[in-house]
Write a protein that holds these residues in place. Structure first.
Motif, short mmCIF file in Angstrom:
data_model
loop_
_atom_site.label_atom_id
_atom_site.label_comp_id
_atom_site.label_asym_id
_atom_site.label_seq_id
_atom_site.Cartn_x
_atom_site.Cartn_y
_atom_site.Cartn_z
N MET A 191 21.37 69.71 27.44
CA MET A 191 22.78 70.02 27.38
C MET A 191 23.16 71.17 28.32
O MET A 191 24.21 71.12 28.94
N ASN A 192 22.29 72.15 28.44
CA ASN A 192 22.55 73.29 29.30
C ASN A 192 22.67 72.85 30.76
O ASN A 192 23.52 73.36 31.50
N ALA A 193 21.83 71.91 31.19
CA ALA A 193 21.87 71.42 32.57
C ALA A 193 23.19 70.72 32.85
O ALA A 193 23.75 70.85 33.95
N ILE A 194 23.71 70.00 31.89
CA ILE A 194 24.98 69.29 32.07
C ILE A 194 26.12 70.29 32.28
O ILE A 194 26.98 70.10 33.14
N VAL A 195 26.11 71.37 31.53
CA VAL A 195 27.14 72.39 31.68
C VAL A 195 27.04 73.05 33.06
O VAL A 195 28.05 73.29 33.71
N LEU A 196 25.83 73.33 33.51
CA LEU A 196 25.65 73.93 34.83
C LEU A 196 26.13 73.00 35.94
O LEU A 196 26.76 73.45 36.90
N VAL A 197 25.84 71.72 35.83
CA VAL A 197 26.32 70.75 36.82
C VAL A 197 27.84 70.67 36.79
O VAL A 197 28.49 70.63 37.84
N PHE A 198 28.42 70.70 35.60
CA PHE A 198 29.87 70.66 35.45
C PHE A 198 30.52 71.87 36.13
O PHE A 198 31.49 71.73 36.88
N ILE A 199 29.98 73.05 35.90
CA ILE A 199 30.53 74.27 36.49
C ILE A 199 30.35 74.25 38.01
O ILE A 199 31.27 74.57 38.76
N GLY A 200 29.16 73.86 38.46
CA GLY A 200 28.90 73.79 39.90
C GLY A 200 29.80 72.80 40.61
O GLY A 200 30.30 73.07 41.71
N ALA A 201 30.03 71.65 40.00
CA ALA A 201 30.90 70.64 40.61
C ALA A 201 32.34 71.13 40.67
O ALA A 201 33.05 70.89 41.65
N GLY A 202 32.76 71.84 39.66
CA GLY A 202 34.11 72.39 39.65
C GLY A 202 34.30 73.43 40.74
O GLY A 202 35.29 73.40 41.48
N ILE A 203 33.35 74.34 40.85
CA ILE A 203 33.43 75.38 41.89
C ILE A 203 33.35 74.74 43.27
O ILE A 203 34.11 75.07 44.18
N GLY A 204 32.43 73.79 43.45
CA GLY A 204 32.29 73.12 44.73
C GLY A 204 33.52 72.34 45.13
O GLY A 204 33.91 72.33 46.30
N GLY A 205 34.15 71.70 44.17
CA GLY A 205 35.36 70.94 44.46
C GLY A 205 36.50 71.84 44.92
O GLY A 205 37.22 71.51 45.88
N VAL A 206 36.66 72.97 44.26
CA VAL A 206 37.71 73.91 44.65
C VAL A 206 37.43 74.48 46.04
O VAL A 206 38.33 74.56 46.88
N LEU A 207 36.19 74.87 46.30
CA LEU A 207 35.83 75.41 47.62
C LEU A 207 36.04 74.37 48.72
O LEU A 207 36.51 74.69 49.81
N ARG A 208 35.71 73.11 48.45
CA ARG A 208 35.90 72.05 49.43
C ARG A 208 37.39 71.85 49.72
O ARG A 208 37.79 71.71 50.87
N TYR A 209 38.19 71.86 48.69
CA TYR A 209 39.64 71.68 48.85
C TYR A 209 40.24 72.82 49.68
O TYR A 209 41.02 72.58 50.60
N VAL A 210 39.86 74.05 49.37
CA VAL A 210 40.41 75.22 50.07
C VAL A 210 39.96 75.23 51.53
O VAL A 210 40.77 75.44 52.44
N SER A 211 38.68 74.98 51.77
CA SER A 211 38.19 75.01 53.16
C SER A 211 38.74 73.84 53.97
O SER A 211 39.02 73.99 55.17
N TYR A 212 38.92 72.68 53.35
CA TYR A 212 39.52 71.55 54.04
C TYR A 212 40.95 71.88 54.47
O TYR A 212 41.35 71.63 55.61
N GLY A 213 41.72 72.45 53.56
CA GLY A 213 43.10 72.83 53.88
C GLY A 213 43.17 73.87 54.98
O GLY A 213 44.01 73.79 55.87
N ALA A 214 42.28 74.86 54.93
CA ALA A 214 42.27 75.91 55.95
C ALA A 214 41.91 75.33 57.32
O ALA A 214 42.53 75.69 58.33
N ALA A 215 40.94 74.43 57.37
CA ALA A 215 40.54 73.82 58.64
C ALA A 215 41.67 72.96 59.20
O ALA A 215 41.90 72.95 60.41
N MET A 216 42.37 72.25 58.34
CA MET A 216 43.48 71.42 58.82
C MET A 216 44.62 72.28 59.37
O MET A 216 45.24 71.93 60.37
#
Length: 70
Positions: free
Chosen positions: A1-26
């Motif tokens: 269960m702990n691994a699932i929470v870590l993957v969930f948090i990492g995916a959330g942080i990664g998604g936000v960073l990808r969105y922000v960096s994509y917008g900045a590059a555009m």
């Protein structure tokens, strides 16, 4: 269960960073070329390569990864 929470948090942080960096590059390079996708993919590949190299040097990578084969 702990691994699932870590993957969930990492995916959330990664998604936000990808969105922000994509917008900045555009905004920086314009909309004529998919530069946002290019910048995000090249940066991600570089980071994954650094982590893989660090793990191989440290000796914690699986055998085939240490030999350079996948």
């Amino acid at each position: 269960m702990n691994a699932i929470v870590l993957v969930f948090i990492g995916a959330g942080i990664g998604g936000v960073l990808r969105y922000v960096s994509y917008g900045a590059a555009m905004r920086l390079f314009g909309m004529h070329f998919p530069s946002g996708t290019f910048v995000v993919n090249v940066t991600g590949s570089f980071i994954i390569g650094c982590i893989a190299g660090w793990m191989a040097m440290k000796g914690s990578a699986p055998g085939l990864a240490r030999s350079g084969c996948s």
